[in-house]
Design a protein around this motif. Structure first.
Motif, PDB file in Angstrom:
ATOM      1  N   MET A  63      15.352  20.615  10.140  1.00 40.88           N
ATOM      2  CA  MET A  63      15.269  21.634   9.089  1.00 40.88           C
ATOM      3  C   MET A  63      16.186  22.805   9.412  1.00 40.88           C
ATOM      4  O   MET A  63      16.895  23.333   8.538  1.00 40.88           O
ATOM      5  CB  MET A  63      13.824  22.109   8.937  1.00 40.88           C
ATOM      6  CG  MET A  63      12.873  21.075   8.367  1.00 40.88           C
ATOM      7  SD  MET A  63      12.997  20.897   6.571  1.00 40.88           S
ATOM      8  CE  MET A  63      12.036  22.331   6.037  1.00 40.88           C
ATOM      9  N   ALA A  64      16.201  23.239  10.673  1.00 43.08           N
ATOM     10  CA  ALA A  64      17.075  24.334  11.081  1.00 43.08           C
ATOM     11  C   ALA A  64      18.535  23.975  10.850  1.00 43.08           C
ATOM     12  O   ALA A  64      19.349  24.818  10.432  1.00 43.08           O
ATOM     13  CB  ALA A  64      16.832  24.676  12.548  1.00 43.08           C
ATOM     14  N   ALA A  65      18.883  22.715  11.093  1.00 44.74           N
ATOM     15  CA  ALA A  65      20.262  22.275  10.888  1.00 44.74           C
ATOM     16  C   ALA A  65      20.649  22.335   9.413  1.00 44.74           C
ATOM     17  O   ALA A  65      21.781  22.706   9.074  1.00 44.74           O
ATOM     18  CB  ALA A  65      20.440  20.858  11.428  1.00 44.74           C
ATOM     19  N   LEU A 335      12.201  15.273   0.507  1.00 45.70           N
ATOM     20  CA  LEU A 335      12.386  13.831   0.394  1.00 45.70           C
ATOM     21  C   LEU A 335      13.865  13.589   0.133  1.00 45.70           C
ATOM     22  O   LEU A 335      14.390  13.967  -0.926  1.00 45.70           O
ATOM     23  CB  LEU A 335      11.554  13.272  -0.759  1.00 45.70           C
ATOM     24  CG  LEU A 335      10.057  13.546  -0.744  1.00 45.70           C
ATOM     25  CD1 LEU A 335       9.415  13.094  -2.057  1.00 45.70           C
ATOM     26  CD2 LEU A 335       9.385  12.866   0.434  1.00 45.70           C
ATOM     27  N   LEU A 336      14.544  12.961   1.077  1.00 39.49           N
ATOM     28  CA  LEU A 336      15.993  12.818   0.982  1.00 39.49           C
ATOM     29  C   LEU A 336      16.426  11.400   1.339  1.00 39.49           C
ATOM     30  O   LEU A 336      16.022  10.871   2.375  1.00 39.49           O
ATOM     31  CB  LEU A 336      16.704  13.788   1.939  1.00 39.49           C
ATOM     32  CG  LEU A 336      16.330  15.271   1.855  1.00 39.49           C
ATOM     33  CD1 LEU A 336      17.054  16.053   2.941  1.00 39.49           C
ATOM     34  CD2 LEU A 336      16.654  15.822   0.484  1.00 39.49           C
ATOM     35  N   GLY A 360      22.752  22.058   3.381  1.00 46.22           N
ATOM     36  CA  GLY A 360      22.495  20.936   4.275  1.00 46.22           C
ATOM     37  C   GLY A 360      22.048  19.703   3.532  1.00 46.22           C
ATOM     38  O   GLY A 360      22.455  18.571   3.863  1.00 46.22           O
ATOM     39  N   ILE A 361      21.207  19.881   2.519  1.00 49.93           N
ATOM     40  CA  ILE A 361      20.750  18.736   1.731  1.00 49.93           C
ATOM     41  C   ILE A 361      21.920  18.093   0.985  1.00 49.93           C
ATOM     42  O   ILE A 361      22.061  16.867   0.962  1.00 49.93           O
ATOM     43  CB  ILE A 361      19.643  19.164   0.751  1.00 49.93           C
ATOM     44  CG1 ILE A 361      18.340  19.413   1.515  1.00 49.93           C
ATOM     45  CG2 ILE A 361      19.437  18.110  -0.344  1.00 49.93           C
ATOM     46  CD1 ILE A 361      17.206  19.923   0.660  1.00 49.93           C
ATOM     47  N   GLY A 362      22.763  18.922   0.369  1.00 50.73           N
ATOM     48  CA  GLY A 362      23.909  18.384  -0.340  1.00 50.73           C
ATOM     49  C   GLY A 362      24.798  17.562   0.568  1.00 50.73           C
ATOM     50  O   GLY A 362      25.247  16.464   0.206  1.00 50.73           O
ATOM     51  N   THR A 376      23.089  15.266  10.276  1.00 46.66           N
ATOM     52  CA  THR A 376      21.734  15.720  10.617  1.00 46.66           C
ATOM     53  C   THR A 376      20.811  14.510  10.670  1.00 46.66           C
ATOM     54  O   THR A 376      20.965  13.576   9.870  1.00 46.66           O
ATOM     55  CB  THR A 376      21.209  16.712   9.549  1.00 46.66           C
ATOM     56  OG1 THR A 376      22.111  17.807   9.448  1.00 46.66           O
ATOM     57  CG2 THR A 376      19.827  17.242   9.914  1.00 46.66           C
ATOM     58  N   ASP A 377      19.859  14.533  11.559  1.00 45.78           N
ATOM     59  CA  ASP A 377      18.867  13.464  11.635  1.00 45.78           C
ATOM     60  C   ASP A 377      18.073  13.420  10.332  1.00 45.78           C
ATOM     61  O   ASP A 377      17.398  14.393   9.979  1.00 45.78           O
ATOM     62  CB  ASP A 377      17.940  13.708  12.826  1.00 45.78           C
ATOM     63  CG  ASP A 377      16.841  12.652  12.948  1.00 45.78           C
ATOM     64  OD1 ASP A 377      16.970  11.581  12.312  1.00 45.78           O
ATOM     65  OD2 ASP A 377      15.867  12.901  13.678  1.00 45.78           O
ATOM     66  N   ALA A 378      18.154  12.308   9.616  1.00 45.41           N
ATOM     67  CA  ALA A 378      17.477  12.188   8.323  1.00 45.41           C
ATOM     68  C   ALA A 378      16.068  11.623   8.434  1.00 45.41           C
ATOM     69  O   ALA A 378      15.337  11.594   7.435  1.00 45.41           O
ATOM     70  CB  ALA A 378      18.300  11.302   7.387  1.00 45.41           C
TER      71      ALA A 378
END
Length: 410
Positions: A63-65, A335-336, A360-362, A376-378
């Motif tokens: 989340m921080a990433a 949820l990604l 980050g999500i994008g 990032t770890d998904a």
């Protein structure tokens, strides 16, 4: 109307759809066709209702990433847009008196150190200098994280979209998607009010409307529409200087930030307040939840604890009350990624943190859609991590709403 097929079709023109389109356009092979389809106007639904606190200290490294990448994205956008985005880098001030709140502050300080962020302990006098409306006492502790900030969520979303358009992304507005087009067990497009659109890959970023849309095709999203709301006080520039920090009050389960001469402050419902995803209106503005529709019960419940550190609240008037819809998951994480339906990815369930997580999500969704190495770890965000769920059941919606009630951070 006949639309040409595309390589990527993004459902939803809010901040997540906008950020995903921009990231895709930067990473996709030259000549890739990318289209966003929005039911109304871009960034006009749940994005516009956000308080938009960008707090970087998150206990979960993934989340921080995501948040760190949002700050990096803002810097990138500033380099390509005609005018810089109005990010207010004022920092966040965390104030607690009770044991539980002090534990939260200590954990925040330790996490900030691990992330390489500056976090300083403040005296009561330093607190009042930074935030004159606060009235801390000698029992309290205060922590200041300098790297945090806030900005207008619509302007950030439009920044993503402007940069995406420059890279060739097509944006279709006022076009409601009625259902997915599925052939031989694979998502291959969408049916819209304006005609059929086909695509190699679909990415659904439609917020709470994602639940009924995808349920038609057996994709049960583990999230629920949960109330988020805040108040804005009357103007008082002496109490609420524009450069004062955001404030997080874990004891009162509250947060605040300056808002054009007044103070924007939010309280999290101690009683779960949630909606029915089957009955969400097309226009979310003016939507009221069945429980405590005007927020008075929540304000009365949290008044005493808030007034302990915000005594001026008793004399100030309330200029505005805004209620919005957040898509909460049981663990408060989005949820990604890929779904059980081939050809379909989702980006939703941001649990009140979509603005801060957007960059980050994008990027993560773009990498997943393109099957590229992930930045990032998904794993913490896997769509199926809760197993089989029924997002329309009341018991599950209560479970999601409790994730908001128990949230302490910004």
């Amino acid at each position: 109307m006949q639309y040409p097929s595309t390589d990527f079709l993004i459902i939803g023109g809010g901040i997540l759809g906008a950020a995903t389109a921009w990231s895709l356009a930067q990473r996709a092979p030259v000549g890739s066709r990318i289209r966003i389809v929005e039911a109304g106007l871009t960034a006009a639904a749940t994005t516009s209702q956000a308080a938009a606190l960008l707090t970087r200290v998150r206990p979960d490294p993934a989340m921080a990433a995501l948040v760190a990448q949002t700050f990096a994205a803002i810097d990138q956008l500033d380099a390509v847009l005609e005018a810089p985005l109005p990010l207010r880098r004022v920092g966040s001030l965390h104030l607690a008196t009770e044991a539980g709140g002090k534990d939260y502050l200590q954990q925040t300080a330790e996490t900030a150190t691990r992330l390489g962020l500056q976090a300083d302990w403040l005296t009561p006098a330093q607190v009042q200098t930074r935030a004159p409306w606060l009235a801390p006492d000698d029992r309290g502790q205060a922590l200041f994280v300098a790297d945090d900030g806030y900005l207008d969520p619509v302007q950030l979303a439009q920044g993503y979209l402007s940069a995406a358009r420059r890279l060739g992304v097509e944006v279709v507005q006022n076009c409601r998607i009625e259902q997915l087009l599925v052939e031989q067990g694979r998502a291959v497009g969408v049916h819209t009010a304006q005609g059929e659109m086909r695509a190699q890959t679909l990415i659904c970023c439609a917020g709470p409307w994602s639940i009924p849309l995808l349920a038609q095709h057996g994709v049960a999203l583990a999230m629920a529409p949960v109330r988020s709301h805040y108040w804005i006080s009357d103007d008082n520039p002496a109490l609420f200087p524009a450069d004062s920090p955001m404030v997080i009050l874990p004891d009162a389960n509250a947060y605040a930030r300056p808002e054009v001469g007044g103070l924007l402050f939010g309280l999290r419902d101690r009683q779960a307040v949630y909606g029915d995803p089957a009955n969400l209106p097309a226009d979310i503005h003016g939507y009221l939840f069945n429980c405590d529709p005007d927020g008075w019960e929540c304000l009365e419940t949290g008044w005493a604890e808030l007034a302990e550190v915000f005594p001026a609240l008793a004399q100030l008037g309330i200029a505005h009350y805004l209620t919005g819809v957040s898509s909460y998951t049981p663990d408060g994480k989005p949820l990604l990624g890929v779904t059980a339906l081939p050809g379909l990815l989702v980006g939703t369930g941001c649990s009140g943190g979509g603005i801060a997580l957007s960059g980050g999500i994008g990027r993560l969704l773009a990498e997943q859609a393109l099957e590229q190495p992930l930045s990032t770890d998904a794993t913490p965000f896997a769509v199926d991590r809760f197993g089989a769920v029924d997002p329309f059941s009341e018991a599950f919606r209560v479970r999601c709403a409790l994730a908001r009630s128990q949230k302490r951070s910004g």
